[in-house]
Every structure is written in structure tokens, then in C-alpha cells.
Design a protein around this motif. Structure first.
Motif, PDB file in Angstrom:
ATOM      1  N   ALA A  40      -9.357   7.206 -11.347  1.00 27.70           N
ATOM      2  CA  ALA A  40      -9.311   6.996  -9.895  1.00 27.70           C
ATOM      3  C   ALA A  40     -10.396   7.809  -9.203  1.00 27.70           C
ATOM      4  O   ALA A  40     -10.688   8.929  -9.614  1.00 27.70           O
ATOM      5  CB  ALA A  40      -7.942   7.413  -9.370  1.00 27.70           C
TER       6      ALA A  40
ATOM      7  N   ALA B 199      -5.220   3.815  -7.014  1.00 29.89           N
ATOM      8  CA  ALA B 199      -6.446   3.210  -6.507  1.00 29.89           C
ATOM      9  C   ALA B 199      -7.395   4.291  -5.988  1.00 29.89           C
ATOM     10  O   ALA B 199      -8.607   4.121  -5.994  1.00 29.89           O
ATOM     11  CB  ALA B 199      -6.117   2.211  -5.400  1.00 29.89           C
TER      12      ALA B 199
ATOM     13  N   THR C  49      -1.073  -1.930  -4.419  1.00 27.53           N
ATOM     14  CA  THR C  49      -1.695  -0.775  -5.070  1.00 27.53           C
ATOM     15  C   THR C  49      -1.061   0.507  -4.544  1.00 27.53           C
ATOM     16  O   THR C  49      -0.343   0.485  -3.543  1.00 27.53           O
ATOM     17  CB  THR C  49      -3.200  -0.702  -4.754  1.00 27.53           C
TER      18      THR C  49
ATOM     19  N   ARG D  76       0.846  -1.193   0.000  1.00 31.01           N
ATOM     20  CA  ARG D  76       0.000   0.000   0.000  1.00 31.01           C
ATOM     21  C   ARG D  76       0.886   1.250   0.000  1.00 31.01           C
ATOM     22  O   ARG D  76       1.299   1.733   1.041  1.00 31.01           O
ATOM     23  CB  ARG D  76      -0.929  -0.015   1.210  1.00 31.01           C
TER      24      ARG D  76
ATOM     25  N   GLU E 142      -1.866   4.906  -3.862  1.00 33.59           N
ATOM     26  CA  GLU E 142      -2.803   6.019  -3.793  1.00 33.59           C
ATOM     27  C   GLU E 142      -1.995   7.317  -3.799  1.00 33.59           C
ATOM     28  O   GLU E 142      -0.787   7.295  -3.588  1.00 33.59           O
ATOM     29  CB  GLU E 142      -3.631   5.931  -2.509  1.00 33.59           C
TER      30      GLU E 142
END
Lengths: 324, 251
Positions: free
Chosen positions: A171, A59, A36, A3, A38
Motif C-alpha cells: 500500500a 488501498a 476498498t 470506502r 484504507e
């Protein structure tokens, strides 16, 4: 690195291009770890700026706008970043290396008790986990490093991570809930000497023209280095010597402790080439050196060298370039 | 007023750094070591603050082994009031250094921690910010101007950023990291160095401070960067412009 969270950089509400390098690195990290990534945008205009990052594989985009984030003060931004990282279960935080991220990310690392690497130029992996390469000793050594712990933090050299291509998917954009955070108030913004130059930033330009000790005054710098940069549509840079002499602004300094650039073309005008300066530009594709001292160390790294007085050579160069 | 100045022993900035053939580190034989130039600037600023305020204690601290005492002596010769060595085994990363310094700050309660923005060996630029985060202290990094406010409890800092000089108000206690143009460190005289040799060096261990020195980063190997191949010397501007037009990034 399951993450990853990218910290976007904004300049007065406008996304800085170096953020795309961080996104490319995040994609690489996510790919290696099967995870993923962000993106977090902070400060005034973050919502609008997020529009430029919708299609790069994140994401989610997190937008943190709050009166306490009106100016990029590390004390407050770090609280917001750590809040988001904890809430999202982030295990890898990255941003492109700049004075913004170098101020902010180590503070976040301190808050999260995370190990950190600065100026990463490569993200890879072996059987034991992720491996990073970073430069140290003024660019005279490249280290392969393991970074351990539940949370990792890194800044990376933008030039080492070409922007990732756009994707079809879009996104989602989410507003970060910042209510209830205790904002530190030990630092306060007073003023900023706004750059007024119409020229691009040296870290983001394809062509950089840089001046050194061979230039005697601010007027000469503007006429020769500025003039040549304008003739080529490039940015200007400076060696430390000229900044120390008060001839150029601090923010122009290129080198180990200033900006690190890797443009397609770097023209060193009257720069002798101390190792600390070379550390800031040696990954350039084509280096041109103009210096009247044939023994200047800059010629050891230059692809094209011209032994000449810059006061004569540069005006002629500008004139010939404009003739085309 | 108490000012804590963390300093580091690094290869001198004029040294040509070479990587050992086996990649295990850099060649240190015959290499001169010095006080990290940014730390010298931080220490100089602390001394100037003491001179301006009339009364202040300047504590220079370093982490490392016996070798680092040399840099503490340089600090004393410049004018530090006290010098402290926290004995640590082997290399530490920024997080481990910041943890130890955080424990020391809790013990010494300085009004200001003033240190270089980066060490010129690992070029990390992290310790000051990590320390600020760990202790919840206000921070100002890359500072090239520092002025005490009349209340004596806050400072105004000029910071060097990519966008130009930014001015911040910072309440003490705080962590401030020094950039190149904050000052010119003073010259250390030979008698000063001789006198510093007789001064006591305080010592502590991480254990005595209640912390373990565990790094989260581990360098596996070093390599020398790919060298640039020798270029071409041109004779005229005309030739240079032609070459540039010919494919050196220009069309």
C-alpha cells in the motif's frame, strides 16, 4: 461500506496487534460491499508503525503526525479522524474495541452525525444490505443489527476477527495534511501511570491467568496468579472484586465493564464467576476453574474444574509445570 | 454551578437476562428495573461536588416513557435538585439520545454533564462521547477520580485506560463519563423515597427541544449466546496439569 477507514491503534509509537483484527474486518466489509479500505495511523511514530501494515490489502495508509497529536486525547484525535474521513469520502469507520477506540470513535460519530455499533462480532449481509452482530446485556444476548445512514461507525471485538494473511501488493503511505485544522484545547494531558509489567496484555495473550476473591493480598496475587502466568508465559487478569479491594490494578479487570478476552486458555483462580465477569471471558477456548467452593458458578462454564484451596493447588501447579 | 446527569432505566444488574424464544427482545416479566449503576455513580459524584462547593444545582434527566419516572424518583431520593423526563417513543440508539441531550444542554447550559460510561443493557459506551463531539465540549471518559481545580473552572480527571490510569486536565463546561471506582453511591432511605414521590417531575418532548428522535441502528432480532457444555471435574492438581499438557492449549 464502499470506502472503509480503519483507525489503527498505537501504543507509544508501536502498532497494537488488535489493529490486525480491525484490518481483517475491513477486508471483510470491503469484500461484501465490493469496495476498498484504507488505514489511518495517528500520533508520534505513526509513519514508522505504518511499515507493519503495508501488505494487508489496504488501498492506502494515511499517516497523521502533528504536535497536537502527541498524546491520544479524544478531543484532538477526533478532529483529525473526522477530517480524514470527510476528505476520503469514508462511509465506514472501524477500530478494534479498546479504551482508546471507545473514547475516540463515538466522538467521531458525533462529529459526523453517524450511527455506531460497539463490540461487533460479525459482519455479514443480506439482500437489503450489511448486517452486524454484537453482544449486549453482559454477553447474555447477541443482536443482529442494521446500521443506517451515509456514514457508519463500529468497534469490533478483536478475538472475533482472526488476523488477515499478508498479500503481495504494497500500500502507498500518504502523509495527512493537518494544516489549517482548528484544534480544541479544552483537555490537556497531565500524566500516565505507565504499566511496568513485562507480561503481555490480557487482550492479546494466548493464555490468561486471572484471580478473584479467593486471593487475599497483592503479594499473594503476584505469587499465585503472577507466578502461574509466568510459568505458562501468559498474561494476568483480575475479577472486579480484587480491583475494588485495592489488591489489583484497574487495568487488569476482566468482565462486562473491563477487558473482554478470548484466549486459548483462561485459568480462573479463586473466581466465583459473577455474570459480569463471565461476560469478559466466556469466548475462551478452554476455561479452567480452581475454587474451593464446589457450587461456585464459574464451574458452570469451566471445561476443567478443580475444587481446591488455591493457596495449596496453585503452588503445586506451578511446581509441576516447571518440572516438565 | 449546574450539573446535568443523564440517567437510564435498565434491568437490575443481578437479573438473569433471558432472550424471548421469538428473538423479539428480552424477557421482562418479573424483571426488576433499576437505575443504571454507572449513572448512579455519576449522580453520586454530582451530589458530592454540590456538597463540596456549597452551591450547585443537580439536574437528573432521563429519556423514555412513564416507567422511567421510577428512576428519576430514585435520583431525587439520592438528592438531585430537579428531575426531567424527555418523553420519547420506543427505544432510541445512542446517536438519537445524544442529539436530544445536546439540545437539552443548549437549553440548560450546564457547567458539567456527568453520566455513566455505559448502560449495562446495551453496553454501547457511546452517548457521552457523541455528546461531546456534537457540542464541541471537552471530554474525559472512564473517570475514576475527579478533582476540582482551585479556579473552579477546570477539573483534573483520572481515567481508566488499557494502559493504566491517565490524568487529564479538563476545562469546563465538559462531558465526563463515570467508571466504577469513582465512588460508592449513597444508600437511598425509605423516607427519602417517600419524600421524592411528592416532588415534581418536569417534562419535555424532543419536539419541544427542536429535535427528531431518529435512530440509525435497528435491532432485527436477539439470540441467546451458545452455551458452554458442561466440563469435567478433576480431583487433583496432577490430573489438571496432565490435562493441560494433553491439549488444552499447552504443549
Amino acid at each position: 461500506m464502499k470506502r472503509t477507514l480503519v483507525i489503527a491503534e498505537l501504543d507509544h509509537g508501536v502498532l497494537k496487534p488488535c489493529t490486525h483484527a480491525a484490518v481483517a474486518a475491513a477486508r471483510r466489509a470491503a469484500e461484501l460491499a465490493g469496495g476498498t479500505f484504507e488505514i489511518l495511523l495517528l500520533g508520534p511514530g505513526a509513519g514508522t508503525a505504518s511499515g507493519a501494515l503495508l501488505n494487508f490489502g489496504a488501498a492506502a495508509l494515511h499517516v497523521a503526525e502533528h504536535p497536537e497529536l502527541a498524546e491520544p486525547l479524544a478531543d484532538r484525535y477526533a478532529v483529525a479522524v473526522a477530517h480524514v474521513a470527510r476528505g476520503r469520502g469514508t462511509d465506514f469507520l472501524i477500530a478494534a474495541a479498546s479504551t482508546f477506540s471507545k473514547d475516540l470513535l463515538p466522538r467521531v460519530a458525533g462529529l459526523l452525525d453517524a450511527g455506531m455499533l460497539s463490540d461487533v462480532v460479525e459482519i455479514g449481509a443480506d439482500s437489503s444490505g450489511p448486517l452486524f452482530k454484537r453482544v449486549l446485556h453482559a454477553g447474555n444476548a447477541i443482536a443482529t443489527v442494521i446500521l443506517e445512514g451515509p456514514v457508519r461507525v463500529a468497534t469490533l471485538r478483536a478475538a472475533a476477527f482472526p488476523p488477515a494473511p499478508r498479500l503481495e501488493s504494497t500500500a502507498p503511505v500518504l502523509a495527512v495534511d493537518l494544516s489549517g485544522l482548528a484544534w480544541p484545547d479544552g483537555t490537556s494531558f497531565v500524566a500516565r501511570d505507565r504499566k511496568t509489567s513485562a507480561r503481555p496484555d490480557a487482550t492479546e495473550a494466548r493464555i490468561v491467568v486471572s484471580g478473584g476473591r479467593g486471593i487475599k493480598t497483592s503479594e499473594d496475587f503476584e505469587r499465585l496468579v503472577g507466578g502461574l502466568a509466568d510459568a505458562l508465559g501468559g498474561a494476568v487478569g483480575s475479577s472486579r472484586a480484587l480491583v475494588d479491594a485495592g489488591i489489583t490494578a484497574n487495568s487488569l479487570q476482566i468482565g462486562q465493564t473491563g477487558k473482554v478476552v478470548a484466549p486459548d486458555l483462561y485459568i480462573a483462580v479463586g473466581i466465583s464467576g459473577a455474570i459480569q465477569h463471565i461476560a469478559g471471558m466466556k469466548d475462551t477456548k478452554v476455561i479452567v476453574a480452581i475454587n474451593k467452593d464446589p457450587d461456585a458458578p464459574i464451574f458452570e462454564v469451566a471445561d476443567l474444574g478443580l475444587v481446591a484451596d488455591v493457596y495449596q493447588a496453585v503452588p503445586e501447579m506451578i511446581e509441576r509445570l516447571q518440572r516438565r | 454551578m449546574k450539573i446535568l446527569v443523564p440517567i437510564k432505566r435498565v434491568p437490575d444488574s443481578d437479573t438473569r437476562i433471558r432472550v424471548k424464544p421469538d428473538g423479539s427482545g428480552i424477557v421482562t416479566d418479573g424483571v426488576k428495573f433499576s437505575l443504571n449503576p454507572f449513572d448512579a455513580i455519576a449522580l453520586e459524584e454530582a451530589l458530592r461536588i454540590r456538597e463540596r462547593l456549597g452551591a450547585a444545582e443537580v439536574l437528573a434527566v432521563t429519556l423514555g416513557g412513564e416507567d422511567s419516572i421510577e428512576q428519576l424518583r430514585t435520583g431525587l431520593a439520592m438528592g438531585a435538585d430537579r428531575a426531567l423526563l424527555v418523553r420519547t417513543p420506543g427505544p432510541l440508539d445512542s446517536l438519537a439520545v445524544a442529539r436530544i441531550l445536546a439540545a437539552l444542554v443548549r437549553k440548560e447550559s450546564p457547567d458539567l454533564v456527568l453520566l455513566g460510561k455505559q448502560a449495562i443493557d446495551d453496553d454501547s459506551n457511546q452517548v457521552g462521547q457523541m455528546l461531546g463531539g456534537m457540542l464541541g465540549l471537552p471530554q474525559a471518559t472512564f473517570v475514576s477520580k475527579l478533582e476540582f481545580q482551585p479556579d473552579g473552572r477546570s477539573v483534573r480527571c483520572g481515567r481508566e485506560t488499557d494502559a493504566g490510569i491517565e490524568t487529564l486536565g479538563v476545562r469546563l463546561p465538559a462531558v465526563i463519563t463515570a467508571d466504577l471506582r469513582l465512588n460508592e453511591p449513597r444508600y437511598v432511605s425509605l423516607p427519602g423515597i417517600m419524600k421524592a414521590k411528592k416532588r415534581p417531575i418536569e417534562e419535555l418532548s424532543p419536539e419541544a427541544l427542536g429535535v427528531t428522535a431518529a435512530s440509525r441502528t435497528r435491532v432485527l432480532r436477539l439470540e441467546a449466546p451458545a452455551g458452554r457444555k458442561a466440563g469435567v471435574r478433576l480431583r487433583t492438581v496432577e490430573e489438571l496439569v496432565a490435562r493441560l499438557r494433553d491439549g488444552a492449549g499447552l504443549t
